[in-house]
Design a protein around this motif. Structure first.
Motif, short mmCIF file in Angstrom:
data_model
loop_
_atom_site.label_atom_id
_atom_site.label_comp_id
_atom_site.label_asym_id
_atom_site.label_seq_id
_atom_site.Cartn_x
_atom_site.Cartn_y
_atom_site.Cartn_z
N ASP A 246 0.82 -1.21 0.00
CA ASP A 246 0.00 0.00 0.00
C ASP A 246 0.86 1.26 0.00
N ARG A 247 2.03 1.20 0.62
CA ARG A 247 2.88 2.39 0.72
C ARG A 247 3.33 2.91 -0.64
N VAL A 248 3.31 2.05 -1.65
CA VAL A 248 3.69 2.49 -3.00
C VAL A 248 2.75 3.59 -3.46
N GLN B 38 7.61 3.99 -9.27
CA GLN B 38 7.44 5.42 -9.54
C GLN B 38 7.56 5.66 -11.03
N LYS C 4 7.71 -3.37 -3.69
CA LYS C 4 7.88 -2.47 -2.55
C LYS C 4 8.13 -1.02 -2.97
N HIS C 5 8.37 -0.81 -4.27
CA HIS C 5 8.61 0.54 -4.76
C HIS C 5 8.21 0.60 -6.22
N GLU D 226 0.79 5.39 -1.49
CA GLU D 226 0.86 6.52 -0.55
C GLU D 226 1.98 7.47 -0.95
N ARG D 227 3.12 6.93 -1.39
CA ARG D 227 4.26 7.76 -1.78
C ARG D 227 4.14 8.28 -3.20
N HIS D 228 3.42 7.54 -4.06
CA HIS D 228 3.28 7.92 -5.47
C HIS D 228 1.82 7.78 -5.90
N PRO D 229 0.99 8.75 -5.50
CA PRO D 229 -0.45 8.65 -5.77
C PRO D 229 -0.82 8.67 -7.26
#
Length: 100
Positions: free
Chosen positions: A17-19, A82, A79-80, A21-24
């Protein structure tokens, strides 16, 4: 009627989910699609668990940088991600411009 699978293993892809959150600007589907349609990827040496970096296209045709971890079962955890990909990652994968 269900057909038996013989020697066929499909890798599953999960996205943290953090992906988003950091790159909407990206969705989980964008990240997973880019991983499935990588134009170049490679393992990162010395990383435990096994980590890979890649660049691929999402369904909209955007280039997306993706970092994923491979589980012992063969599944992938992104995990990442962009867009656009960083120049340093492009160079790491042999896709970017080299410094003069």
């Amino acid at each position: 009627m269900e057909l038996p699978q013989r020697g066929l293993t499909l890798n599953r892809v999960f996205v943290l989910d953090r992906v988003m959150e950091r790159h909407p600007e990206l969705t989980k589907e964008d990240a997973a699609h880019a991983w499935e349609f990588c134009i170049r990827s490679m393992p990162r040496l010395g990383k435990e668990p096994e980590e890979h970096v890649g660049i691929g296209y999402d369904a909209s045709g955007r280039l997306v940088e993706v970092v994923a971890i491979r589980s012992n079962a063969g599944d992938w955890l992104i995990k990442h991600a962009q867009t656009p990909p960083q120049e340093s990652i492009k160079r790491e994968l042999g896709l970017g411009r080299r410094k003069a």
